[in-house]
Design an enzyme around this catalytic site. Structure first.
Site, PDB file in Angstrom:
ATOM      1  N   ASP A 129       0.843  -1.203   0.000  1.00  0.00           N
ATOM      2  CA  ASP A 129       0.000   0.000   0.000  1.00  0.00           C
ATOM      3  C   ASP A 129       0.878   1.252   0.000  1.00  0.00           C
ATOM      4  O   ASP A 129       2.099   1.175   0.155  1.00  0.00           O
ATOM      5  CB  ASP A 129      -0.983  -0.008   1.189  1.00  0.00           C
ATOM      6  N   LYS A 160      -4.167  -0.340  -1.659  1.00  0.00           N
ATOM      7  CA  LYS A 160      -4.977  -1.199  -0.775  1.00  0.00           C
ATOM      8  C   LYS A 160      -6.170  -0.430  -0.224  1.00  0.00           C
ATOM      9  O   LYS A 160      -6.063   0.746   0.090  1.00  0.00           O
ATOM     10  CB  LYS A 160      -4.074  -1.667   0.377  1.00  0.00           C
TER      11      LYS A 160
HETATM   12  C1  R5P Z   1      -1.184  -0.513   7.948  1.00  0.00           C
HETATM   13  O1  R5P Z   1      -1.343   0.351   7.115  1.00  0.00           O
HETATM   14  C2  R5P Z   1       0.115  -1.235   8.123  1.00  0.00           C
HETATM   15  O2  R5P Z   1       1.145  -0.656   7.414  1.00  0.00           O
HETATM   16  C3  R5P Z   1      -0.024  -2.693   7.699  1.00  0.00           C
HETATM   17  O3  R5P Z   1      -0.252  -2.744   6.311  1.00  0.00           O
HETATM   18  C4  R5P Z   1      -1.142  -3.355   8.427  1.00  0.00           C
HETATM   19  O4  R5P Z   1      -1.063  -3.124   9.791  1.00  0.00           O
HETATM   20  C5  R5P Z   1      -1.110  -4.833   8.155  1.00  0.00           C
HETATM   21  O5  R5P Z   1      -2.170  -5.419   8.810  1.00  0.00           O
HETATM   22  P1  R5P Z   1      -2.658  -6.874   8.443  1.00  0.00           P
HETATM   23  O6  R5P Z   1      -1.464  -7.774   8.520  1.00  0.00           O
HETATM   24  O7  R5P Z   1      -3.691  -7.185   9.510  1.00  0.00           O
HETATM   25  O8  R5P Z   1      -3.275  -6.815   7.083  1.00  0.00           O
END
Ligand code: R5P
Length: 274
Positions: free
Chosen positions: A156, A175
């Protein structure tokens, strides 16, 4: 200088103590039957460096207790390898707290060290002097030693700066978060055929983001997919989820200690504190 290790960062504190040739102070930690925690630190004097990550809310309480227990030291450095609540860095909806600010304001010390905060905005919330350390070059070194001609993927926009900082080919995905466990990733035409791809993010929590990105990359004929992160929370069955999605290897730093912590942040803490 003496190193005071919190319960969440004992391996990391030992690595830092070794690099700095410093004594690890004896500490006692326990939990009462009602869930309250107890901390005792022996022989606090001179300059101390407390190292305690915030993998859980209880870890925050241990950190606050450690800071108070070290009150008689001449100087207190506080190293927080993973700073919890940084994702709630603003009020997304009316009536919400800015949790990152609430926590940051509770942290006292002569100098605070944090590692790759999820949001740099959090730096402004501390009342104490704070320094942010960068673990990305350490991950980069590991990637270059381990993986031939890698293509980095940021899942993202928030992770874009991580891949931009390193000298490898990279792509950035887009994302949308649907819920705390589910995301969708916009389809993007990337030539991944036969490539060794490393998906890089600051945090892996449920693994949902990486799982979705991996699905898309596999359809493009990727050779192998690795997951690299700074803060490996790996909640619930995140690890299983990632391996089921065909990930070759997951590697994280020891800001949160786990069996996947193959890259130590001890060198940047040592350099920072010195
Ligand atoms: C959020 O923007 C962080 O950078 C991570 O992408 C996020 O915390 C990942 O979370 P998960 O592993 O639950 O998808």
């Amino acid at each position: 200088m003496k190193i005071v290790s919190g319960p969440a960062s004992q391996n990391l504190a030992a690595r830092v103590a070794k690099e700095m040739n410093c004594e690890l102070v004896p500490c006692e930690f326990k939990c009462f039957p009602d869930g309250e925690v107890y901390t005792r630190v022996e022989g606090v004097e001179g300059e101390v460096t407390i190292i305690q990550s915030m993998g859980s809310d209880t870890d925050i309480v241990y950190l606050l207790q450690l800071i108070d227990a070290c009150e008689d030291a001449d100087r207190i450095n506080v190293v927080i390898p993973y700073f919890r609540y940084a994702r709630q860095d603003k009020r997304f909806k009316r009536g919400e707290p800015i949790s990152a600010k609430t926590i940051a304001r509770m942290i006292a010390g002569d100098r605070i060290y944090v590692i790759n905060l999820h949001s740099r905005k959090v730096l402004d919330y501390f009342n104490a002097k704070v320094v942010e350390l960068d673990a990305v070059p350490l991950l980069g070194r590991y990637i270059s030693e381990k993986i031939d001609d890698p293509l980095l993927i940021a899942p993202d926009e928030g992770a874009a700066h991580l891949v931009e900082e390193l000298e490898f080919d990279y792509e950035i995905l887009s994302k949308t978060r649907i819920s705390s466990e589910e995301v969708s990733i916009e389809r993007k035409e990337i030539d991944v055929k036969g490539r060794n791809v490393v998906m890089v993010d600051d945090i892996v929590s449920t693994g949902g983001t990486m799982e979705k990105a991996a699905q898309m990359l596999r359809e493009g004929g990727v050779k192998s997919i690795y997951v690299a992160c700074i803060h490996g929370l790996f909640v619930g069955n995140a690890i299983l989820r990632l391996f089921r999605a065909g990930i070759e290897e997951i590697f994280a730093t020891d800001t949160i200690e786990s069996s996947l912590s193959v890259v130590s942040v001890a060198p940047i803490i040592t350099r920072g504190v010195k």
